[in-house]
Design a protein around this motif. Sequence first.
Motif, PDB file in Angstrom:
ATOM      1  N   VAL A  15       1.178  -1.406   0.047  1.00  0.00           N
ATOM      2  CA  VAL A  15      -0.046  -0.343   0.090  1.00  0.00           C
ATOM      3  C   VAL A  15       0.781   1.224   0.399  1.00  0.00           C
ATOM      4  O   VAL A  15       1.102   2.289  -0.605  1.00  0.00           O
ATOM      5  CB  VAL A  15      -0.748   0.348   1.250  1.00  0.00           C
ATOM      6  N   ALA A  16       2.297   0.982   0.972  1.00  0.00           N
ATOM      7  CA  ALA A  16       2.957   2.231   0.948  1.00  0.00           C
ATOM      8  C   ALA A  16       3.585   2.777  -0.145  1.00  0.00           C
ATOM      9  O   ALA A  16       3.670   3.734  -0.639  1.00  0.00           O
ATOM     10  CB  ALA A  16       4.310   2.336   2.010  1.00  0.00           C
ATOM     11  N   GLN A  17       4.074   1.377  -1.177  1.00  0.00           N
ATOM     12  CA  GLN A  17       4.587   1.949  -2.109  1.00  0.00           C
ATOM     13  C   GLN A  17       3.672   1.861  -3.231  1.00  0.00           C
ATOM     14  O   GLN A  17       3.702   3.286  -4.217  1.00  0.00           O
ATOM     15  CB  GLN A  17       5.320   0.149  -2.779  1.00  0.00           C
ATOM     16  N   SER A  18       2.075   1.511  -3.463  1.00  0.00           N
ATOM     17  CA  SER A  18       1.401   1.816  -4.257  1.00  0.00           C
ATOM     18  C   SER A  18       0.970   3.650  -4.084  1.00  0.00           C
ATOM     19  O   SER A  18       1.245   4.407  -5.273  1.00  0.00           O
ATOM     20  CB  SER A  18      -0.167   1.321  -3.585  1.00  0.00           C
ATOM     21  N   ILE A  19       0.881   4.343  -3.508  1.00  0.00           N
ATOM     22  CA  ILE A  19       0.509   5.519  -2.251  1.00  0.00           C
ATOM     23  C   ILE A  19       2.134   6.597  -2.852  1.00  0.00           C
ATOM     24  O   ILE A  19       1.980   7.794  -3.732  1.00  0.00           O
ATOM     25  CB  ILE A  19       0.236   5.647  -1.064  1.00  0.00           C
ATOM     26  N   GLY A  20       3.604   5.774  -2.660  1.00  0.00           N
ATOM     27  CA  GLY A  20       4.077   6.994  -3.121  1.00  0.00           C
ATOM     28  C   GLY A  20       4.671   6.906  -5.234  1.00  0.00           C
ATOM     29  O   GLY A  20       4.118   8.141  -5.378  1.00  0.00           O
ATOM     30  N   ARG A  21       3.950   5.787  -5.733  1.00  0.00           N
ATOM     31  CA  ARG A  21       3.330   5.702  -6.997  1.00  0.00           C
ATOM     32  C   ARG A  21       2.530   6.849  -7.482  1.00  0.00           C
ATOM     33  O   ARG A  21       2.851   7.183  -8.373  1.00  0.00           O
ATOM     34  CB  ARG A  21       3.527   4.770  -8.034  1.00  0.00           C
ATOM     35  N   ILE A  22       1.705   6.820  -6.894  1.00  0.00           N
ATOM     36  CA  ILE A  22       0.211   7.880  -7.552  1.00  0.00           C
ATOM     37  C   ILE A  22       0.968   9.127  -7.248  1.00  0.00           C
ATOM     38  O   ILE A  22       0.962   9.858  -7.937  1.00  0.00           O
ATOM     39  CB  ILE A  22      -1.117   7.348  -6.294  1.00  0.00           C
ATOM     40  N   ARG A  23       1.451   8.963  -5.742  1.00  0.00           N
ATOM     41  CA  ARG A  23       2.037  10.855  -5.477  1.00  0.00           C
ATOM     42  C   ARG A  23       3.238  11.237  -6.562  1.00  0.00           C
ATOM     43  O   ARG A  23       2.958  12.922  -6.519  1.00  0.00           O
ATOM     44  CB  ARG A  23       2.351  10.936  -4.296  1.00  0.00           C
ATOM     45  N   SER A  24       3.787  10.786  -6.568  1.00  0.00           N
ATOM     46  CA  SER A  24       5.325  10.674  -7.807  1.00  0.00           C
ATOM     47  C   SER A  24       4.767  10.615  -9.869  1.00  0.00           C
ATOM     48  O   SER A  24       5.271  11.271  -9.996  1.00  0.00           O
ATOM     49  CB  SER A  24       6.123  10.057  -7.419  1.00  0.00           C
ATOM     50  N   ASP A  25       3.562  10.348  -9.725  1.00  0.00           N
ATOM     51  CA  ASP A  25       2.766  10.414 -10.973  1.00  0.00           C
ATOM     52  C   ASP A  25       2.405  11.702 -11.504  1.00  0.00           C
ATOM     53  O   ASP A  25       1.782  12.862 -10.432  1.00  0.00           O
ATOM     54  CB  ASP A  25       1.695   9.405 -11.289  1.00  0.00           C
ATOM     55  N   PRO A  26       3.268  12.610 -13.170  1.00  0.00           N
ATOM     56  CA  PRO A  26       2.937  14.366 -12.373  1.00  0.00           C
ATOM     57  C   PRO A  26       1.520  14.164 -13.340  1.00  0.00           C
ATOM     58  O   PRO A  26       1.128  15.108 -13.531  1.00  0.00           O
ATOM     59  CB  PRO A  26       4.232  14.217 -13.911  1.00  0.00           C
ATOM     60  N   PHE A  27       1.138  13.563 -13.977  1.00  0.00           N
ATOM     61  CA  PHE A  27      -0.342  12.779 -14.358  1.00  0.00           C
ATOM     62  C   PHE A  27      -1.448  12.920 -13.698  1.00  0.00           C
ATOM     63  O   PHE A  27      -2.118  14.171 -14.327  1.00  0.00           O
ATOM     64  CB  PHE A  27      -0.832  12.231 -15.830  1.00  0.00           C
ATOM     65  N   ILE A  28      -1.180  12.871 -12.181  1.00  0.00           N
ATOM     66  CA  ILE A  28      -2.332  13.151 -11.649  1.00  0.00           C
ATOM     67  C   ILE A  28      -2.178  14.678 -10.888  1.00  0.00           C
ATOM     68  O   ILE A  28      -1.549  14.428 -10.060  1.00  0.00           O
ATOM     69  CB  ILE A  28      -2.174  11.961 -10.498  1.00  0.00           C
ATOM     70  N   PRO A  29      -3.294  14.828 -10.871  1.00  0.00           N
ATOM     71  CA  PRO A  29      -2.979  16.447 -10.326  1.00  0.00           C
ATOM     72  C   PRO A  29      -3.903  16.617  -8.666  1.00  0.00           C
ATOM     73  O   PRO A  29      -3.396  17.414  -8.332  1.00  0.00           O
ATOM     74  CB  PRO A  29      -4.073  16.736 -11.250  1.00  0.00           C
ATOM     75  N   HIS A  30      -4.940  15.387  -8.398  1.00  0.00           N
ATOM     76  CA  HIS A  30      -4.702  15.765  -7.038  1.00  0.00           C
ATOM     77  C   HIS A  30      -4.161  14.176  -6.726  1.00  0.00           C
ATOM     78  O   HIS A  30      -5.181  13.807  -6.309  1.00  0.00           O
ATOM     79  CB  HIS A  30      -6.626  15.869  -7.163  1.00  0.00           C
TER      80      HIS A  30
END
Length: 128
Positions: free
Chosen positions: A92-107
């Motif tokens: 889960v922590a890794q997945s959160i990191g992937r989302i937070r570091s994705d420049p295309f996901i604005p929020h």
Amino acid sequence: MNARLNPYGLLGLSGGDAHVIRNAGGVVTADQRRSITISQRILGTTEIILIHHADCGLATFTDDVFKRQIEEEVGIKPDWAAEASTDPAEDVAQSIGRIRSDPFIPHTESVRGFVYDVVTAQLREVQA
């Protein structure tokens, strides 16, 4: 993907309240990030909740063995990773990191992750 987990019932949601993206292991891959980007940029969502679960089938094998078995059977190795994991909280922590570091996901300011215990039906939040 797991039928033991009902995200709508678990979170007190009704149909149409949330976009639910399911896959084996809850792994955040390029395709999940693509779907989240569309959900936010086109459809206006702003919050992300990840739910992985204990007793996951992805804890029963390793990527290398799985890929080798497939290659032996069909003659080629898959071009994707199963991303087997024995620690759902770490995943889960890794997945959160992937989302937070994705420049295309604005929020990405409201990304929360949980592990669902399939025996007690309880959610445990993962701090990442």
